[in-house]
Design a protein around this motif. Structure first.
Motif, mmCIF file in Angstrom:
data_model
loop_
_atom_site.group_PDB
_atom_site.id
_atom_site.type_symbol
_atom_site.label_atom_id
_atom_site.label_comp_id
_atom_site.label_asym_id
_atom_site.label_seq_id
_atom_site.Cartn_x
_atom_site.Cartn_y
_atom_site.Cartn_z
ATOM 1 N N GLU A 37 -5.014 29.995 18.961
ATOM 2 C CA GLU A 37 -4.892 28.862 20.409
ATOM 3 C C GLU A 37 -3.768 27.976 20.129
ATOM 4 O OE1 GLU A 37 -7.068 25.567 22.493
ATOM 5 O OE2 GLU A 37 -8.471 26.789 20.913
ATOM 6 N N TYR A 38 -2.907 27.989 21.073
ATOM 7 C CA TYR A 38 -1.876 27.083 21.078
ATOM 8 C C TYR A 38 -1.902 26.049 22.078
ATOM 9 C CZ TYR A 38 0.466 30.579 18.237
ATOM 10 O OH TYR A 38 0.851 31.632 17.164
ATOM 11 N N VAL A 39 -1.185 24.886 22.077
ATOM 12 C CA VAL A 39 -1.177 23.985 23.166
ATOM 13 C C VAL A 39 0.477 23.739 23.352
ATOM 14 C CG1 VAL A 39 -1.309 22.061 21.496
ATOM 15 C CG2 VAL A 39 -1.712 21.679 23.835
ATOM 16 N N VAL A 40 0.921 23.756 24.524
ATOM 17 C CA VAL A 40 2.109 23.374 25.051
ATOM 18 C C VAL A 40 2.390 21.857 24.994
ATOM 19 C CG1 VAL A 40 3.881 23.715 26.810
ATOM 20 C CG2 VAL A 40 2.059 25.480 26.331
ATOM 21 N N ILE A 41 3.436 21.530 24.184
ATOM 22 C CA ILE A 41 3.390 19.964 23.917
ATOM 23 C C ILE A 41 4.479 19.711 24.790
ATOM 24 C CG2 ILE A 41 2.472 20.050 21.677
ATOM 25 C CD1 ILE A 41 5.308 19.866 20.632
ATOM 26 N N GLY A 42 5.216 20.399 25.548
ATOM 27 C CA GLY A 42 6.318 19.863 26.483
ATOM 28 C C GLY A 42 7.257 21.106 26.650
ATOM 29 N N LEU A 43 8.143 20.457 27.516
ATOM 30 C CA LEU A 43 9.251 21.440 28.039
ATOM 31 C C LEU A 43 10.755 20.853 27.530
ATOM 32 C CD1 LEU A 43 8.254 22.239 31.879
ATOM 33 C CD2 LEU A 43 7.887 23.661 29.658
ATOM 34 N N ARG A 44 11.405 21.542 27.211
ATOM 35 C CA ARG A 44 12.800 21.004 27.077
ATOM 36 C C ARG A 44 13.964 22.194 27.253
ATOM 37 N NH1 ARG A 44 13.523 19.011 21.131
ATOM 38 N NH2 ARG A 44 12.445 17.266 21.799
ATOM 39 N N ALA A 46 15.234 24.943 29.278
ATOM 40 C CA ALA A 46 14.669 26.215 29.411
ATOM 41 C C ALA A 46 13.379 26.581 28.670
ATOM 42 C CB ALA A 46 15.511 27.337 29.663
ATOM 43 N N PHE A 47 13.173 25.967 27.659
ATOM 44 C CA PHE A 47 12.136 26.241 26.574
ATOM 45 C C PHE A 47 10.819 25.393 26.699
ATOM 46 C CE2 PHE A 47 16.354 27.071 24.881
ATOM 47 C CZ PHE A 47 15.897 28.385 24.287
ATOM 48 N N ALA A 48 9.811 25.907 26.328
ATOM 49 C CA ALA A 48 8.510 25.350 26.341
ATOM 50 C C ALA A 48 8.040 25.299 24.695
ATOM 51 C CB ALA A 48 7.321 26.338 26.842
ATOM 52 N N LEU A 49 7.766 24.068 24.148
ATOM 53 C CA LEU A 49 7.492 23.705 22.797
ATOM 54 C C LEU A 49 6.067 23.668 22.782
ATOM 55 C CD1 LEU A 49 9.865 20.421 22.594
ATOM 56 C CD2 LEU A 49 10.209 22.923 21.808
ATOM 57 N N TYR A 50 5.635 24.303 21.696
ATOM 58 C CA TYR A 50 4.207 24.532 21.654
ATOM 59 C C TYR A 50 3.721 24.575 20.120
ATOM 60 C CZ TYR A 50 5.419 29.475 20.343
ATOM 61 O OH TYR A 50 5.746 30.699 19.789
ATOM 62 N N GLN A 51 2.575 24.326 19.659
ATOM 63 C CA GLN A 51 1.976 24.221 18.313
ATOM 64 C C GLN A 51 0.706 24.853 18.261
ATOM 65 O OE1 GLN A 51 1.638 19.941 18.118
ATOM 66 N NE2 GLN A 51 3.659 19.708 17.295
ATOM 67 N N ALA A 52 0.414 25.262 17.135
ATOM 68 C CA ALA A 52 -1.189 25.843 17.002
ATOM 69 C C ALA A 52 -2.135 24.843 17.350
ATOM 70 C CB ALA A 52 -1.081 26.474 15.454
ATOM 71 N N ALA A 53 -3.139 24.922 17.983
ATOM 72 C CA ALA A 53 -4.101 23.830 18.376
ATOM 73 C C ALA A 53 -4.900 23.345 17.125
ATOM 74 C CB ALA A 53 -5.141 24.386 19.008
ATOM 75 N N ASP A 54 -4.841 24.083 15.850
ATOM 76 C CA ASP A 54 -5.578 23.683 14.872
ATOM 77 C C ASP A 54 -4.459 23.397 13.673
ATOM 78 O OD1 ASP A 54 -4.556 26.193 14.197
ATOM 79 O OD2 ASP A 54 -6.439 26.879 12.961
#
Length: 102
Positions: A37-44, A46-54
């Motif tokens: 599971e990931y969560v998108v933390i923002g847009l920069r 043309a890119f989406a920045l994401y992290q593993a939820a855990d």
């Protein structure tokens, strides 16, 4: 001492890739992959920045338009969105597939 090898992390478990790590991963288990599971933390740009939820300690980036298309949502809906995908080790890294909203 060359530390570049110690900076390489496993795409499945996030641990440092070294001889001990490789001994602890059994090939049939690793090759099967796992759902993450990931969560998108923002847009920069043309890119989406994401992290593993855990594990918010590492940030990744991918094409925002591609991720939105894979999830079947509009680009503006990405920030804050949780999603899951199947992670399978490949010859040159980890392959993500089977995207779905969490």
């Amino acid at each position: 001492m060359d530390t570049s090898q110690h900076d390489v992390r496993c795409g499945l478990c996030g641990q440092v890739m070294n001889a001990r790590h490789e001994q602890n991963h059994e090939e049939p288990v690793v090759s099967a992959g796992r759902r993450v599971e990931y969560v998108v933390i923002g847009l920069r740009g043309a890119f989406a920045l994401y992290q593993a939820a855990d594990d918010p300690s590492r940030t990744f980036k991918t094409g925002a338009d591609v991720l939105a298309e894979q999830l079947g949502i509009d680009l503006c809906e990405l920030p804050g969105r949780h999603y899951m995908c199947w992670m399978t080790p490949g010859e040159y890294g980890v392959i993500q597939s089977g995207f779905e909203l969490a």
